[in-house]
Design an enzyme around this catalytic site. Structure first.
Site, PDB file in Angstrom:
ATOM      1  CD  GLU A 194     -23.100 -40.588 -24.093  1.00 54.91           C
ATOM      2  OE1 GLU A 194     -22.507 -41.224 -23.198  1.00 54.91           O
ATOM      3  OE2 GLU A 194     -23.979 -39.498 -23.473  1.00 54.91           O
ATOM      4  CG  HIS A 203     -24.394 -38.452 -15.942  1.00 46.66           C
ATOM      5  ND1 HIS A 203     -24.738 -38.808 -17.188  1.00 46.66           N
ATOM      6  CD2 HIS A 203     -25.267 -37.523 -15.266  1.00 46.66           C
ATOM      7  CE1 HIS A 203     -25.832 -38.132 -17.419  1.00 46.66           C
ATOM      8  NE2 HIS A 203     -26.139 -37.239 -16.079  1.00 46.66           N
ATOM      9  CG  HIS A 210       0.664  -4.618   5.003  1.00 50.69           C
ATOM     10  ND1 HIS A 210      -0.473  -3.877   4.014  1.00 50.69           N
ATOM     11  CD2 HIS A 210       1.044  -5.425   4.163  1.00 50.69           C
ATOM     12  CE1 HIS A 210      -0.270  -4.621   3.044  1.00 50.69           C
ATOM     13  NE2 HIS A 210       0.400  -5.802   3.090  1.00 50.69           N
ATOM     14  CD  GLU A 218      -0.596   0.484   4.983  1.00 50.40           C
ATOM     15  OE1 GLU A 218      -0.230  -0.805   4.773  1.00 50.40           O
ATOM     16  OE2 GLU A 218      -1.858   0.337   4.767  1.00 50.40           O
ATOM     17  CG  HIS A 274     -22.102 -37.509 -20.733  1.00 51.62           C
ATOM     18  ND1 HIS A 274     -23.001 -37.514 -19.890  1.00 51.62           N
ATOM     19  CD2 HIS A 274     -22.067 -35.907 -20.972  1.00 51.62           C
ATOM     20  CE1 HIS A 274     -23.521 -36.343 -19.383  1.00 51.62           C
ATOM     21  NE2 HIS A 274     -22.662 -35.482 -20.041  1.00 51.62           N
ATOM     22  CD  GLU A 289      -1.342  -4.208   9.258  1.00 51.71           C
ATOM     23  OE1 GLU A 289      -0.983  -3.180   9.072  1.00 51.71           O
ATOM     24  OE2 GLU A 289      -1.864  -4.915   8.487  1.00 51.71           O
ATOM     25  CD  GLU A 321     -22.369 -41.140 -17.894  1.00 57.38           C
ATOM     26  OE1 GLU A 321     -22.211 -40.292 -18.713  1.00 57.38           O
ATOM     27  OE2 GLU A 321     -23.710 -41.502 -17.989  1.00 57.38           O
ATOM     28  CG  HIS A 377      -1.743  -1.084   1.204  1.00 54.32           C
ATOM     29  ND1 HIS A 377      -2.305  -1.985   2.315  1.00 54.32           N
ATOM     30  CD2 HIS A 377      -2.701  -1.500   0.029  1.00 54.32           C
ATOM     31  CE1 HIS A 377      -3.351  -2.454   2.161  1.00 54.32           C
ATOM     32  NE2 HIS A 377      -3.658  -2.685   0.624  1.00 54.32           N
TER      33      HIS A 377
END
Length: 1278
Positions: free
Chosen positions: A736, A538, A225, A118, A645, A318, A541, A115
């Protein structure tokens, strides 16, 4: 609490650098070394800081220091990193910035000034670097040991642009926190609890840091920070995103607490746990540490990203209550933090470390996975097989896993305080691959018994190609934890082309992982199409799941060496979801041929019957997996997709059902395109293309060329592929893959051999048809959501945020039209061939843009040198962009959501609480009382709530007009809290409040609310006020005139709110349906199908979109002397009328395009102009009246009219005189009488024309905006 911090200007003057490397100063660093002349700590600006770092690196002993930049800030300032470790070789051409890692030496980084306001870390890290260099040169034992065993990286400023805007002595953070694009860097990282990806475009600092982390294997990190004095550790947010009070525990919670205490215990203020920061005197942190989310929720933070995505243990430090301490305080701050910094760096050596090697060749195994029993967070070994795992003192069982090797567990490893316990692993190979390459081995753990050693020989990309791509070498079924490790491993090993993310969670809270593969992961490149594969919808599958994992491995290993893969990855953004139903998979059983165990999700719903359907109402409630995928598809501009699938062998294309629900061919508008897509897959799979796949199971089933229309095969309402096509730009087919749903593991190599060419060929289809950009002719920028229509194909697609589009088409000639609201459409004839895609760009002109040059001035937003104006305009454009509001929420400091309904007493206390806690931005007042004498509260939110600022637009939100529809009330209360919480913490919210007046009336009918009942969805109780009157019918509408006594609630809001005439926008929230209405009393139902019609707590987010009130036109009216003209009338498009406020300001919302403006003020000449309104930014109008609208003290219109009439009279008089002089006979007299008769008619006509002219000049002064055309016509006749 620190003001949303988790986030220093330079130090020692350059002339003191050589002195630092002078004679030895003893065998240890003194705690309070006297500063030499000119050595006093101070803040250095960007150029000074860079020069100081260069001087230090150049003056350090050989091989000890190296300075490099990991990238640049928005404004082009370097992001400097100083690397300190003993024994570095001289830089070589072509190597990574900073040089290669050293085997067995753990990497530590300290990042400061994230920041900009800071900046304490800037001087502290530079001072730390100088003391380390001095200590090394002076023979200090502790420093020597540290730099001989540790690879240290110091990044003093991640946000140098923000620092340059910050002000020394600013303890609360008045400016400079964000980068130059207004983005909080500590809210810009990918977040584990959010499905949507952050927009990294505006944060090059974050992009540079992520890329740097991916190139290295950092083990420990500190993020420095200011704003409090505490050590904060992961997690920084939680799944609920409650603003504060939720302890979000990571798998390594004990390690993080240990690291945080290591810093805090050596800091004289931090260790007390009572920083006593001004305004937060009562805030305490036991032992000086805190869990991040328990303190306050931070989404998109850097420390969580380090741990979750990079295996780096980072905490946030901090360092001082004041964000930007005075220079005079820096020496004390250095003394406070010096020992803490050194002790924290030394903790990188705790835990266990060693090497993972091949037991036969003794070569190191890169990316081996290190698993610690009981801790659900694995790490991976480095390039040379070296690993280091941070652990607190204790006894552990540690396992090393590499694909192709037998896992090895070392039990009862004792970890003591101090240096790490050394444990090496020698793994026995179980799989022998052709031309083995140890650097290509994966780290997916699995029991040896499940590994099949079959090697698959792939088809060559072309008959003449000599290149053979690297193929997967082992095939097995991956359960969830196994798959998760596999995905993390490849994301970690190939960071330059991969990004692993989750779009949501299953019912049982398993992540729905997606692996992105692209040459620029995480970024949408304008013009590049996006593709996706989805597997395992599914749960039973499973072939698709395993094929997609094989495909990930194949693409990663062959990128850069195989031309086909390299071109595909460079030209396409590929997203692969191996499992949409991970819960069902865990229930399914290997060997299942055609069963249903595990097919559905954990709520026992079929996910491929759960999507909204065009023909039928889906009765099942929407499932979390379905909702997550739908949200995902709305987030990315997917062009093409396949859903994998099992149970047959065919490619199935839309539509999947029809209106009758019968098994008949259901043709989509793009039937020809879908057939081509389906054939592109089936042709590469010989068995599929034959069309008779499962003769033993379905002997009569036949699919010509291996493809079929979905509904013709069988009817599937609620399917995913149709929802893709109808609701997004994405074309999806269902594939499939085999007759057996869950084949045995030894059969998996066969599936890869049959399908891998098909998988690649299908992906290439995304580059068929046409693509291009739709651009604004005014400024050349892309137009979002423009429509691309193809003649005779009833399926338009829309453009993405850069104006880019993709439209799949088969070979042929087409008429393609691009259109957008506020623009004239453009049509082009385009020939599409059978190979590749044709680029077709469209440039659209705005509607009514063809104004005759020189006749009417066209105004647009003027250039301004005011950086604050520029910054604010950028903010509005960002909010206007797609997902702009969502990005605002991601960057906010607290996520609030309504969770209960408040009765009147609680509502009043809540509003008073906001006013008492945020008195500098709120003003609470009562508009009046209800029938039962409850207050109708009005909360104003503004940076100057008690002062008049006419130049600012005002927006009001009103809810609760019906007491039995309290959702709007709760949304507005939540909105108010969100705005207050984020003021001075979130740049976007702060600027909106600074530039806007927001008035919130949460409950217009408090009496009705008190009697309404929760869950009474259709009940009328509470709808009316205490008199039984529906307040929504108590206002004067545009179509009726009200007579009778007005209700007290209505009277209060009309007299004290509506009639103030200074609101630019008003939004009323009601309930009972999901729609948006607009004047005049004509509701329009939205087309969007809202799954289940369920309103969720997070729904309030959408209302922030109304904060885009800074759109349209704002302006200022004055005369030539500079005097502001208030109460001037601004007429827009000869209809809408507004008046300028005090100070001559006005503001009005307008749609994009050209608009006519007439400015009228008493005593001045009318002004006419045109203004061009953009879709993403406001337009400014500066109106100066040229002259007074009076002649001889009379209105100009009157003087002009009288003069015209007088001139006409003079002409007529001259004619009469001429006629009189010409009389010579009775015939002449008769002619004169006839002339006079005609003259009388003519004079009447002149009078009517004169009157009509006056009326036409002034009629717009009297014509109310509610007048109908009939009323206007009637007044003209009289």
């Amino acid at each position: 609490m620190a003001s949303a911090a988790r986030g220093p200007r330079g130090l020692v003057p350059l002339c003191a650098l050589l002195a630092l490397l002078g004679p030895a100063r003893g065998t240890h660093i003194k705690k309070a070394e006297a500063a030499e002349p000119g050595e006093a700590l101070r803040y250095l600006h960007a150029a000074e800081l860079g020069e100081a770092l260069r001087e230090l690196a150049a003056s350090a002993p050989p091989g000890l220091a190296r300075l490099f930049s990991i990238g640049e800030s928005v404004e082009g300032r370097p992001l400097w990193v100083l690397r300190l470790t003993a024994g570095m070789e001289a830089p070589r051409a072509g190597e990574e910035p900073g040089g290669p890692a050293l085997p067995g030496r753990p990497q530590v980084k300290l990042v400061g000034n994230m920041h900009g306001d800071e900046p304490l870390a800037r001087p502290l890290l530079l001072q730390l670097a100088r003391e380390l260099v001095r200590g090394w040169a002076g023979g200090d034992a502790r420093i020597g040991r540290l730099l001989n065993t540790t690879d240290l990286y110091l990044l003093p400023s991640l946000n140098p642009d923000g620092f340059e805007r910050a002000q020394e002595g600013d303890c609360g953070g008045a400016g400079g926190r964000e980068n130059s694009r207004g983005r909080d860097l500590n809210r810009s990282f990918p977040d584990q609890f959010e499905a949507s990806e952050p927009d990294l475009g505006p944060v090059p600092e974050v992009r540079a840091l992520i890329a740097w982390m991916r190139r290295n294997k950092f083990l420990l990190s500190g993020n420095l920070h200011g704003g409090s004095v505490v050590a904060s550790y992961p997690y920084d947010d939680s799944p609920t995103h409650k603003p504060t009070g939720v302890y979000s525990k990571s798998a390594d919670d004990e390690v993080f607490k240990y690291l945080a205490k290591a810093y805090a215990s050596h800091h004289p203020i931090m260790r007390t746990g009572k920083p006593n920061c001004p305004g937060e005197e009562g805030e305490t942190f036991p032992e000086g540490i805190t869990n991040g989310a328990q303190w306050y929720d931070v989404e998109g933070g850097m420390q969580d990203y380090n741990y979750v995505w990079a295996d780096c243990f980072e905490i946030t430090l901090e360092l001082s209550c004041c964000k930007y301490p005075l220079t005079s305080e820096l020496e004390q701050e250095w003394e406070n933090n010096r020992e803490s910094l050194l002790s924290f760096i030394e903790k990188v050596h705790i835990g266990v470390k060693g090497f993972v090697r091949d037991a036969v060749t003794k070569a190191g195994l890169e990316n081996a996975t290190i698993v610690v029993a009981g801790i659900a967070h694995n790490i991976t070994a480095g390039k040379y097989g070296d690993y280091h795992r941070l652990l607190v003192p204790g006894t552990y069982n540690v396992t090393a896993v590499v694909m192709g090797y037998a896992p090895l567990t070392r039990e009862n490893i004792e970890v003591k305080e101090g240096d790490a316990t050394e444990v090496d692993f020698f793994l026995q190979p179980t799989v022998t691959a052709p031309a083995p390459s140890l650097t290509q081995l994966t780290s997916t753990p699995a029991p040896v018994s499940t590994i099949a050693s079959t090697v698959v020989q792939a088809e060559a990309p072309s008959p003449t190609s000599l290149h053979q791509p690297v193929q997967p070498v082992d095939f097995r079924h991956h359960h969830f934890s196994d798959m998760e490790i596999f995905l993390r491993r490849y994301a970690n090993e190939y960071p330059n082309i991969t990004r692993l993310y989750s779009v949501g969670k299953s019912v049982e809270l398993r992540e729905l992982y997606v692996m992105e593969i692209s040459d620029n992961p995480g970024i949408h490149e304008p013009g590049e199409p996006e593709f996706k594969y989805i597997g395992n919808m599914h749960g039973n599958e499973v072939v698709g799941r395993e094929l997609l994992l094989n495909l990930i491995e194949y693409l990663c290993k062959n990128f850069g060496t195989d031309p086909e893969v390299t071109n595909l990855v460079r030209s396409t953004r590929i997203h692969i979801m191996p499992s949409m139903n991970p819960d069902g998979y865990e229930k399914a059983q290997e060997g299942d041929k055609g069963g249903t165990v595990g097919r559905n999700n954990s709520n026992n719903y079929d996910l491929n019957r759960n999507f909204p359907d065009q023909f039928f109402q889906v009765a099942d409630p929407p499932q979390p997996e379905t909702l997550a995928v739908m949200s995902w598809l709305k987030t990315y501009p997917f062009v093409l997709s396949a859903n994998l699938h099992g149970g047959s062998l065919v490619v199935n294309y839309p539509y999947d059902d029809d209106e009758q629900g019968m098994a008949i061919y259901s043709k989509s508008p793009d039937d020809a395109v879908f057939q081509q897509l389906a054939l592109s897959y089936s042709k590469e799979n010989k068995k599929m293309y034959q069309g008779s796949p499962c003769k033993d199971m379905y002997p009569n089933e036949y699919f010509p060329h291996g493809i079929t229309n979905g509904a013709q095969w069988y009817n599937v309402p609620g399917g995913m592929q149709d929802w893709n096509y109808i609701n997004t730009n994405c074309f999806e087919v269902t594939i499939e893959l085999g007759c057996v749903k869950y084949p045995n593991a030894e059969e998996l190599p066969k599936y890869w051999e049959q399908n891998h060419r098909s998988l690649l060929q299908f992906m290439k289809q995304v580059h068929r048809g046409v693509w291009g950009f739709v651009l604004d002719a005014t400024d050349g920028r892309g137009i979002l959501n423009a429509t691309i229509s193809v003649a005779e194909i009833n399926h338009p697609v829309t453009t993405y945020k850069d104006g880019d589009y993709w439209r799949l088409l088969v070979q042929g000639t087409y008429k393609i039209t691009a259109s957008a609201r506020g623009y004239n459409p453009v049509t082009k004839t385009v020939a599409v061939d059978s190979e590749g895609a044709v680029q077709v760009n469209f440039t659209l002109k705005r509607t009514d843009a063809k104004v005759e040059e020189g006749k009417v001035p066209v105004l647009n937003t003027p250039d301004t040198s005011d950086p604050n104006e520029k910054e604010f305009e950028t903010l509005i454009k960002d909010l206007s962009a797609e997902n702009g509001v969502e990005r605002l929420l991601l960057s906010s400091s607290g996520k609030v959501s309504p969770y209960r309904y408040r009765p009147y007493k609680d509502l009043s206390e809540f509003l008073r609480g906001l006013y008492l806690n945020y008195p500098h931005i709120t003003n609470l007042s009562s508009l009046g009382q209800s029938v039962e004498f409850r207050q109708i509260w009005s909360l104003e939110i503004s940076n100057k709530p008690n002062q008049s600022e006419p130049e600012e637009p005002k927006i009001r939100f009103v809810a609760g007009i019906h007491g039995n529809a309290p959702v709007g009330t709760e949304l507005l209360l939540t909105l108010a809290e969100f705005l207050c919480m984020n003021y001075k913490k979130n740049a976007a919210v702060t600027k909106l409040i600074d530039r806007t007046r927001i008035v919130i009336v949460p409950s217009l009918n408090p009496d009705g609310r008190e009697v309404a009942q929760e869950r009474g969805c259709t009940s009328k109780i509470g709808q009316t006020n205490a008199h039984g009157r529906d307040l929504d019918t108590d206002f004067t509408s545009n179509y009726s005139r009200y007579s009778g006594t007005r209700e007290p609630e209505t009277k209060a809001i009309i007299e004290n709110l509506i009639l103030k005439h200074d609101f630019s926008l008003s939004v009323a929230l009601d309930g009972g349906s999901l729609l948006v209405t607009y004047p005049y009393d004509k509701p329009t139902q939205t087309d969007e199908n809202i799954p289940g019609g369920v309103i969720r707590g997070s729904e309030w987010h959408s209302h922030l979109g109304s904060m885009k009130v800074h759109k349209g036109v704002h302006g200022f009216v004055q005369d030539k002397s500079g005097k502001a003209i208030s109460k001037a009338t601004i007429v827009l498009n000869e209809g809408l009328r507004i008046c300028t406020k005090e100070g001559g300001y006005f503001h009005v919302l307008l749609a994009p395009g050209l608009h006519n403006i007439n400015a009228i003020a008493d005593g001045y000449q009318q002004k006419h102009m045109q203004v061009l309104v953009r879709h993403d930014a406001p337009s400014s109008v500066f109106i100066v009246f040229d002259m007074e609208n009076k002649i001889f003290g009379l209105p100009r219109e009157l003087v002009v009219t009288v003069a015209g009439a007088s001139m006409s009279a003079l002409v007529l008089t001259a004619c009469i005189i001429w006629c009189v002089c010409s009389i010579k006979s009775n015939r002449h007299k008769d002619g004169f009488h006839r002339l006079r008769q005609h003259h009388d008619d003519y004079e009447d006509e002149i009078r009517m024309m004169s009157t009509g002219s006056k009326k036409s000049l002034l009629s717009h002064e009297f014509q109310d905006e509610t007048d109908t055309e009939e009323e206007t016509l009637y007044s003209s006749k009289h």
